[in-house]
Design a protein around this motif. Structure first.
Motif, short mmCIF file in Angstrom:
data_model
loop_
_atom_site.label_atom_id
_atom_site.label_comp_id
_atom_site.label_asym_id
_atom_site.label_seq_id
_atom_site.Cartn_x
_atom_site.Cartn_y
_atom_site.Cartn_z
N MET A 115 0.84 -1.19 0.00
CA MET A 115 0.00 0.00 0.00
C MET A 115 0.88 1.25 0.00
O MET A 115 1.74 1.39 0.85
CB MET A 115 -0.88 0.02 1.26
CG MET A 115 -1.84 -1.14 1.34
SD MET A 115 -3.09 -1.06 0.03
CE MET A 115 -4.10 -2.45 0.48
N THR A 116 0.64 2.10 -0.96
CA THR A 116 1.45 3.31 -1.04
C THR A 116 0.53 4.51 -1.21
O THR A 116 -0.64 4.38 -1.51
CB THR A 116 2.38 3.24 -2.26
OG1 THR A 116 1.56 3.19 -3.42
CG2 THR A 116 3.31 2.04 -2.23
N ILE A 117 1.15 5.68 -1.04
CA ILE A 117 0.41 6.91 -1.29
C ILE A 117 -0.08 6.92 -2.73
O ILE A 117 -1.21 7.29 -3.03
CB ILE A 117 1.33 8.14 -1.05
CG1 ILE A 117 1.82 8.18 0.40
CG2 ILE A 117 0.66 9.43 -1.46
CD1 ILE A 117 0.78 8.57 1.41
N ALA A 118 0.81 6.46 -3.64
CA ALA A 118 0.44 6.47 -5.07
C ALA A 118 -0.80 5.62 -5.32
O ALA A 118 -1.68 6.00 -6.10
CB ALA A 118 1.62 5.98 -5.91
N SER A 119 -0.88 4.47 -4.66
CA SER A 119 -2.05 3.62 -4.89
C SER A 119 -3.31 4.26 -4.31
O SER A 119 -4.39 4.16 -4.88
CB SER A 119 -1.84 2.20 -4.33
OG SER A 119 -1.75 2.22 -2.93
N PHE A 120 -3.16 4.95 -3.16
CA PHE A 120 -4.32 5.67 -2.61
C PHE A 120 -4.77 6.76 -3.59
O PHE A 120 -5.96 6.90 -3.88
CB PHE A 120 -3.99 6.31 -1.26
CG PHE A 120 -5.03 7.31 -0.83
CD1 PHE A 120 -6.25 6.91 -0.31
CD2 PHE A 120 -4.81 8.69 -1.00
CE1 PHE A 120 -7.23 7.83 0.03
CE2 PHE A 120 -5.78 9.63 -0.66
CZ PHE A 120 -7.00 9.19 -0.13
N LEU A 121 -3.81 7.53 -4.08
CA LEU A 121 -4.18 8.64 -4.97
C LEU A 121 -4.80 8.13 -6.27
O LEU A 121 -5.74 8.74 -6.80
CB LEU A 121 -2.95 9.52 -5.26
CG LEU A 121 -2.41 10.30 -4.05
CD1 LEU A 121 -1.09 11.01 -4.40
CD2 LEU A 121 -3.43 11.30 -3.53
N ALA A 122 -4.31 6.99 -6.74
CA ALA A 122 -4.90 6.40 -7.95
C ALA A 122 -6.35 6.02 -7.68
O ALA A 122 -7.25 6.30 -8.49
CB ALA A 122 -4.09 5.17 -8.38
N ALA A 123 -6.60 5.42 -6.52
CA ALA A 123 -7.98 5.04 -6.18
C ALA A 123 -8.84 6.29 -5.95
O ALA A 123 -10.02 6.31 -6.31
CB ALA A 123 -7.97 4.15 -4.94
N ALA A 124 -8.23 7.33 -5.36
CA ALA A 124 -8.98 8.56 -5.08
C ALA A 124 -9.44 9.23 -6.37
O ALA A 124 -10.50 9.86 -6.41
CB ALA A 124 -8.11 9.52 -4.27
N ALA B 8 9.64 21.09 4.69
CA ALA B 8 9.75 19.64 4.47
C ALA B 8 9.14 18.83 5.62
O ALA B 8 8.71 17.69 5.43
CB ALA B 8 11.21 19.26 4.28
N GLU B 9 9.11 19.41 6.83
CA GLU B 9 8.56 18.66 7.97
C GLU B 9 7.03 18.64 7.97
O GLU B 9 6.42 17.94 8.79
CB GLU B 9 9.06 19.28 9.29
CG GLU B 9 10.55 19.08 9.51
CD GLU B 9 11.08 19.76 10.76
OE1 GLU B 9 10.26 20.19 11.61
OE2 GLU B 9 12.31 19.86 10.88
N HIS B 10 6.42 19.43 7.09
CA HIS B 10 4.96 19.57 7.15
C HIS B 10 4.27 19.50 5.78
O HIS B 10 3.05 19.53 5.71
CB HIS B 10 4.62 20.91 7.83
CG HIS B 10 5.24 21.03 9.18
ND1 HIS B 10 4.73 20.39 10.28
CD2 HIS B 10 6.38 21.64 9.59
CE1 HIS B 10 5.51 20.64 11.34
NE2 HIS B 10 6.52 21.39 10.94
N ALA B 11 5.06 19.39 4.72
CA ALA B 11 4.49 19.43 3.36
C ALA B 11 3.66 18.18 3.09
O ALA B 11 4.03 17.08 3.49
CB ALA B 11 5.62 19.55 2.35
N PRO B 12 2.53 18.33 2.39
CA PRO B 12 1.75 17.15 2.03
C PRO B 12 2.39 16.40 0.86
O PRO B 12 3.18 16.98 0.11
CB PRO B 12 0.40 17.75 1.62
CG PRO B 12 0.73 19.12 1.11
CD PRO B 12 1.93 19.58 1.92
N VAL B 13 2.02 15.12 0.72
CA VAL B 13 2.53 14.33 -0.40
C VAL B 13 1.47 14.16 -1.49
O VAL B 13 1.73 13.53 -2.52
CB VAL B 13 3.01 12.93 0.08
CG1 VAL B 13 4.25 13.09 0.94
CG2 VAL B 13 1.91 12.20 0.85
N THR C 21 2.62 16.48 10.64
CA THR C 21 3.74 15.56 10.38
C THR C 21 3.87 15.37 8.87
O THR C 21 2.91 15.57 8.12
CB THR C 21 3.47 14.17 11.02
OG1 THR C 21 2.25 13.64 10.47
CG2 THR C 21 3.32 14.28 12.54
N PRO C 22 5.07 14.93 8.41
CA PRO C 22 5.24 14.74 6.96
C PRO C 22 4.49 13.49 6.48
O PRO C 22 4.09 12.65 7.28
CB PRO C 22 6.75 14.57 6.81
CG PRO C 22 7.28 14.23 8.16
CD PRO C 22 6.29 14.72 9.17
N GLY C 23 4.28 13.41 5.18
CA GLY C 23 3.72 12.19 4.59
C GLY C 23 2.21 12.13 4.56
O GLY C 23 1.65 11.07 4.29
#
Lengths: 103, 490
Positions: free
Chosen positions: B1-10, B39-44, B87-89
């Motif tokens: 599970m990755t951010i990319a897979s979440f964004l693809a589903a979104a 960098a400590e707070h940026a969204p992905v 938090t990051p990420g």
């Protein structure tokens, strides 16, 4: 008569107000008045109209922010609207001197 | 599970145009004014739903993909973190497109709105419908909205200035997709959701403010019937040491309702920062000396402290309250500047507060916001404490205190140039030392921004942190919603 009054009431209640998110703006002037104009030309930030500013630069700054200015995101104003706004700013005449606020 | 897979589903939920993951596209969402690294707070990533159904679908997907979502309403929150995450990420859950004014009730003077509704849109809607109703605005009024500001428990400057106190009923989506309507909202075909705050049984609204227990998708709020008359003014005291006397003078006037609004008490440096450029007043080293801004304020007919207030009501009441204030201010050694005009105090939108960015240039801004009990000893102590720490770091002390009856929100803006790494580092160190010093002196906080949430939570105690964690685990066991908000982690 009662029905007619009710209908009139419903029409008044439904007086159109343009929603103010990306894709819903009525045009650059509405965006300026609802957003930019609260700082630019209002004594908070420099006047932008009447300066023939480069539209590409204006659009980039509005999208990404600048010192003392927030970034405006695509959900607030989409790329096409931002482009139109930036071109409108470049062509807008120098505004007449703003009226003094009512005290 | 990755951010990319979440964004693809979104993308399948909100449409490809409403998902952002390119670095250029994310840059506006990473912009921050606080003295902490982006960098400590940026969204992905960013997802921008347009409906309750889409929010529920996104929360379900986030649970499946173990992707944390940081909800924002209009995403401004200047000087408290803008739209960045604790938090990051995290993926920004941008609710700006949900901008329906669902209801305005001119009889009970209430509204029901979605998170993307700005104060400007709400005001335009109210006026278009011909209602004589006022909205209370926070400083960035035109650009931001009632949901985000009330959930942060922000403040304005009319009698309805305590924004959370003037909310009535939330619709909240929990991490598992449950849709909770608080207060009277649970009654089928409810007639009183925006009329009565508490409902039956435990009153839950508070746990969804400054928290990460759910995503608020609708909020009721109360609107102020436009008063038949009002008068604004400014009370001025000449010396910094008048602060104790000022507090003793204004507190009873707030208690008995003579001064009906959350007026603001500004020191001379905040006045200077709002109307001048620092370099024009001071070129020396370190923090600007208070004597410099006092001299500037005096040159404008003002003093060390100025209190902007308004009285509201029937014309006879306005005239009578005005006389009481005039007498009390004179008795305390102050003077009254009649009819000084602050648009926000009378229901007009403005961004004049942000003239403070012109003080130094550069887009650094952070508000240090302890709660100040309205006793003379505490007012004197807080000013001395803050000024002492700030002087040490070469940071300009300035404050705009929102005065209520028992407390004031002692909101101290720090304006600095984020383009200057040394200045940014000094302001960060200063902010951390201020939190520690105020905590050790027995003071707590009204609000804080990203980068300092854990530290402020510790000041408010391990037990509160633990109970918040237990609530978090019960309502959001996978930690999907805004991890780190207000120091609340799984």
């Amino acid at each position: 008569m009662r029905r007619a009054l009710l209908t009139l009431g419903a029409l008044l209640a439904a007086a159109p107000v343009t929603a103010q998110s990306a894709g819903q703006w009525q045009g650059p002037e509405q965006i300026w008045n609802a957003t930019c104009g609260y700082c630019h030309g209002a004594g908070v930030a420099p006047e932008l109209r009447g300066r023939k500013l480069d539209p590409q630069a204006s659009a980039f700054i509005a999208r990404n922010g600048a010192p003392g200015m927030p970034a405006f995101k695509p959900s607030e104003i989409n790329d096409a609207e931002l482009d139109q706004l930036a071109r409108w700013i470049a062509l807008a005449p120098i505004p007449a001197k703003a009226p003094q606020p009512v005290r | 599970m990755t951010i990319a897979s979440f964004l693809a589903a979104a993308r399948a939920v909100v449409g490809k145009d409403h998902v952002i993951e390119s670095p250029d596209g994310l840059a506006p969402f990473a912009r921050i004014m606080m003295p902490v690294p982006e960098a400590e707070h940026a969204p992905v990533g960013v997802v921008s739903p347009q409906s309750l159904a889409e929010v529920r679908a996104l929360l379900r997907l986030a649970g499946e993909h173990k992707t944390p979502l940081w909800p924002t309403s209009t995403g401004k929150n200047f000087g408290y973190g803008t739209s960045t995450a604790a938090t990051p990420g995290q993926v920004t859950l941008d609710l700006r497109r949900m901008n329906r004014v669902i209801d305005i009730d001119p009889v009970l003077c209430t509204a029901l709105v979605e998170p993307g509704v700005t104060y400007k849109l709400l005001q335009d809607t109210i006026r278009a419908q011909g209602h004589k109703l006022w909205i209370d605005f926070p400083a960035p009024g035109p650009l931001v909205g009632p949901v985000g500001n009330s959930l942060e428990r922000g403040n304005g400057t009319t009698p309805y200035g305590d924004h959370f106190a003037n909310t009535c009923g939330f619709e909240v989506v929990l991490a598992d997709g449950t849709v909770l309507r608080t207060g009277m909202g649970g009654v089928a075909n409810t007639k009183s959701w925006q009329a009565f705050r508490y409902g039956y049984g435990p009153w839950l609204d508070g746990i969804f403010t400054q928290s990460n227990f759910g995503v608020v998708t609708k909020m009721g709020l109360w609107l102020m019937p436009a008063p038949p008359a009002w008068r604004s003014g400014m009370a001025v005291w000449d010396k910094f040491e008048d602060i104790g006397r000022i507090v003793d003078t204004l507190r009873p006037l707030r208690f008995d309702g003579t001064i009906g609004n959350c007026g603001t008490l500004l020191d001379s440096t905040l006045f200077a920062a709002s109307t001048a450029k620092r370099a024009d007043l001071y070129s020396g080293k370190g923090a600007i000396p208070p004597s410099v801004t006092l001299e500037y304020a005096r040159s404008k007919g003002l003093g060390a402290w100025q209190y902007a207030f308004s009285v509201y009501g029937r014309p006879d009441r306005v005239a009578s309250d005005w006389k009481v204030i005039e007498t009390a201010v004179a008795a305390s050694g102050g003077k009254l500047v009649p009819d000084a005009y602050d648009p926000m105090q009378v229901g007009e939108l403005s961004l004049q507060t942000f003239s403070i960015f012109n003080w130094t240039g550069g887009h650094g801004l952070a508000w240090f916001s302890p709660v100040m009990p309205l006793r003379p000893t505490d007012a004197i102590r807080q000013v001395e404490l803050a000024r002492g720490v700030m002087d040490k770091h070469g940071v300009d002390f300035m404050t705009g205190m929102t005065l209520n009856g028992r407390e004031g929100l002692n909101v101290m803006p720090m304006v600095f140039d984020r383009g200057d790494p040394d200045s940014t580092a000094r302001h960060r160190a200063c902010f951390e030392e201020l939190i520690q010093a105020f905590g050790e002196a027995g003071y707590g906080f009204y609000r804080t921004g990203v980068g300092f949430m854990d530290q402020v939570a510790r000041v408010h105690g391990e037990t509160q942190m633990d109970v918040n964690r237990r609530l978090k685990r019960a309502l959001d066991p996978h930690g999907i919603i805004a991890p780190g908000k207000s120091g609340i982690h799984l």
